[in-house]
Each structure stands twice: as C-alpha cells, then as structure tokens.
Design a protein around this motif. Structure first.
Motif, PDB file in Angstrom:
ATOM      1  N   ARG A  11       0.843  -1.184   0.000  1.00  0.00           N
ATOM      2  CA  ARG A  11       0.000   0.000   0.000  1.00  0.00           C
ATOM      3  C   ARG A  11       0.881   1.237   0.000  1.00  0.00           C
ATOM      4  O   ARG A  11       1.763   1.380   0.815  1.00  0.00           O
ATOM      5  CB  ARG A  11      -0.878   0.040   1.241  1.00  0.00           C
ATOM      6  N   THR A  12       0.621   2.134  -0.911  1.00  0.00           N
ATOM      7  CA  THR A  12       1.268   3.445  -0.914  1.00  0.00           C
ATOM      8  C   THR A  12       0.267   4.440  -1.442  1.00  0.00           C
ATOM      9  O   THR A  12      -0.767   4.062  -1.980  1.00  0.00           O
ATOM     10  CB  THR A  12       2.530   3.477  -1.803  1.00  0.00           C
ATOM     11  N   ARG A  15      -4.710   6.426   1.107  1.00  0.00           N
ATOM     12  CA  ARG A  15      -5.009   5.618   2.286  1.00  0.00           C
ATOM     13  C   ARG A  15      -6.516   5.447   2.411  1.00  0.00           C
ATOM     14  O   ARG A  15      -7.282   6.366   2.149  1.00  0.00           O
ATOM     15  CB  ARG A  15      -4.489   6.301   3.559  1.00  0.00           C
ATOM     16  N   ARG A  18      -9.727   5.828   8.091  1.00  0.00           N
ATOM     17  CA  ARG A  18      -9.141   5.339   9.332  1.00  0.00           C
ATOM     18  C   ARG A  18      -9.828   4.062   9.826  1.00  0.00           C
ATOM     19  O   ARG A  18      -9.178   3.159  10.297  1.00  0.00           O
ATOM     20  CB  ARG A  18      -9.212   6.433  10.395  1.00  0.00           C
ATOM     21  N   GLY A  21      -8.346   0.859   8.477  1.00  0.00           N
ATOM     22  CA  GLY A  21      -7.107   0.426   9.117  1.00  0.00           C
ATOM     23  C   GLY A  21      -7.385  -0.319  10.408  1.00  0.00           C
ATOM     24  O   GLY A  21      -6.771  -1.323  10.709  1.00  0.00           O
ATOM     25  N   GLY A  56      -4.404  -0.586  -2.998  1.00  0.00           N
ATOM     26  CA  GLY A  56      -3.740   0.700  -3.109  1.00  0.00           C
ATOM     27  C   GLY A  56      -2.946   0.783  -4.389  1.00  0.00           C
ATOM     28  O   GLY A  56      -2.865  -0.154  -5.165  1.00  0.00           O
ATOM     29  N   SER A  99       1.214  -7.592   2.385  1.00  0.00           N
ATOM     30  CA  SER A  99       1.801  -6.324   2.784  1.00  0.00           C
ATOM     31  C   SER A  99       3.309  -6.427   2.626  1.00  0.00           C
ATOM     32  O   SER A  99       3.903  -7.456   2.946  1.00  0.00           O
ATOM     33  CB  SER A  99       1.438  -5.984   4.230  1.00  0.00           C
ATOM     34  N   ARG A 102       6.221  -0.338   3.563  1.00  0.00           N
ATOM     35  CA  ARG A 102       5.347   0.700   4.114  1.00  0.00           C
ATOM     36  C   ARG A 102       6.194   1.942   4.346  1.00  0.00           C
ATOM     37  O   ARG A 102       7.368   1.832   4.680  1.00  0.00           O
ATOM     38  CB  ARG A 102       4.764   0.276   5.463  1.00  0.00           C
ATOM     39  N   THR A 103       5.574   3.098   4.219  1.00  0.00           N
ATOM     40  CA  THR A 103       6.266   4.325   4.583  1.00  0.00           C
ATOM     41  C   THR A 103       6.271   4.426   6.109  1.00  0.00           C
ATOM     42  O   THR A 103       5.468   3.784   6.800  1.00  0.00           O
ATOM     43  CB  THR A 103       5.571   5.560   3.991  1.00  0.00           C
ATOM     44  N   GLU A 106       2.846   5.490   7.197  1.00  0.00           N
ATOM     45  CA  GLU A 106       1.869   4.390   7.225  1.00  0.00           C
ATOM     46  C   GLU A 106       2.076   3.516   8.454  1.00  0.00           C
ATOM     47  O   GLU A 106       1.110   3.108   9.111  1.00  0.00           O
ATOM     48  CB  GLU A 106       1.991   3.540   5.961  1.00  0.00           C
ATOM     49  N   GLN A 107       3.329   3.230   8.786  1.00  0.00           N
ATOM     50  CA  GLN A 107       3.609   2.402   9.952  1.00  0.00           C
ATOM     51  C   GLN A 107       3.162   3.120  11.230  1.00  0.00           C
ATOM     52  O   GLN A 107       2.570   2.509  12.111  1.00  0.00           O
ATOM     53  CB  GLN A 107       5.103   2.060  10.026  1.00  0.00           C
ATOM     54  N   GLU A 109       0.803   5.292  11.487  1.00  0.00           N
ATOM     55  CA  GLU A 109      -0.657   5.263  11.527  1.00  0.00           C
ATOM     56  C   GLU A 109      -1.156   3.923  12.065  1.00  0.00           C
ATOM     57  O   GLU A 109      -2.101   3.880  12.860  1.00  0.00           O
ATOM     58  CB  GLU A 109      -1.244   5.525  10.138  1.00  0.00           C
TER      59      GLU A 109
END
Length: 193
Positions: A11-12, A15, A18, A21, A56, A99, A102-103, A106-107, A109
């Motif tokens: 995923r990039t 998003r 919430r 997630g 994504g 997965s 991850r940025t 993202e992590q 979050e």
C-alpha cells in the motif's frame, strides 16, 4: 505457473479511511486468535482475501527505483518471495503478498490505530514503531492466505525466508546474511518498545 504479476504491491499513496485500518488490525488479531485455537481459515480475514490488505496504488517510481524492484522490497527479499511463490504453486498452495514496503507514516498510523483501539501494552504485541519496522525498510513481507502462510512457515527457512514472530504466522523476513538457519522467532513485537 505463478508469475511476477501475482506479487501484489504494498500500500502506498491513497489511504483508506481510518476505520478500514482498524478493521484490518482487528482482522489480523482475530486471525491470530483463530490460529491459536487451531483454525486454518477464517472467513473475511485479510489472509482469506489478500487483495483487501494489499489494496492501493503501486509504489511510486522513486520508491521502486530506490530498491530496484517493482515492489520497493529489497531485491533479495523479492527474489526469495517469488521463488517461494513458485514452489508453493507447485504444491498447489496459494501464496500471495498481503503487505510489503510501508512508509514511516503508514507504519506510525498503524501504531496509532492499534494503541487507540487496544491500548498499551496490547497494541505493542502487534505493531512496531517505524524506526524498528522491517516493513519500512522493505525487508519484511506479510503473506496470505492462511494455507500459504502455514506452507511458508514450513518451507520458508529452506528458501531463505524466516518467520519472525510466533503470534504472526504471516510475517517473514530474510534469513540473516551469513546465517545457516533462521533465528528463533520472537513471541511478538513488544521487544522494540
């Protein structure tokens, strides 16, 4: 035969809201609980539908070129995962990437969502801070469906992919350079807090 196109991008970019997630974390926790009770397939889990967990946009050109791969994963990790995917397919076992890279945002979050939902210290058993996450470095993959994760638990070490946590059967990292065997998996990710 499984092809490179079966390797789903991490995923990039865009998003999901919430609540999505939190739902994904709940699915992972429910999946882990189900695994603890010997269940092999949990309907509606991320492992049951890898496309949901990997939804994504593909990595940006900068992310992909940073590692020299289509996924942004470390090239050796991508090569080993693709080899594992082909070997699993030869055994008629589905194995998909749910997965990968991850940025840091993202992590973080994921950390924030887990803490909000489960509190401390329970959230820390399931998610690492960005500075300790192998996903942020492109050095970890989560796999599915459940059957594929179990297959990789058994065969991954021979393919240079190590299970990392006993509470996350879906999470794998590279066999450490120069090591002849995978290290003993940690009980969970709370070690980094």
């Amino acid at each position: 035969m499984t092809t490179t196109t079966d390797l789903r991008p991490p995923r990039t970019g865009h998003r999901a809201p919430r609540r999505a997630g939190l739902g994904a974390l709940a699915v992972l926790l429910a999946g882990a609980a189900g695994l603890a009770y010997g269940l092999t397939d949990l309907p509606g889990s991320a492992a049951d539908d890898p496309g949901r967990a990997a939804a994504g946009a593909p990595p940006s050109p900068a992310e992909a070129s940073r590692e020299g791969t289509a996924t942004g994963l470390h090239p050796e990790l991508e090569r080993r995962f693709l080899a594992a995917q082909r070997a699993a397919a030869a055994d008629d076992v589905p194995l998909t990437l749910t997965s990968g890279l991850r940025t840091a945002a993202e992590q973080q979050e994921l950390v924030d969502e887990a803490v909000a939902r489960y509190g401390v210290p329970e959230a820390y058993r399931w998610v690492l801070p960005p500075e300790h996450s192998a996903h942020v470095q492109g050095l970890a993959v989560d796999v599915g469906p459940t059957e594929g994760a179990y297959w990789l638990q058994q065969h991954g070490p021979d393919l240079g992919l190590c299970p990392t946590y006993t509470n996350e059967v879906w999470h794998f990292e590279l066999l450490p350079e120069g090591a002849a065997a995978c290290p003993e998996p940690r009980p969970d990710s709370s070690w980094a807090w």
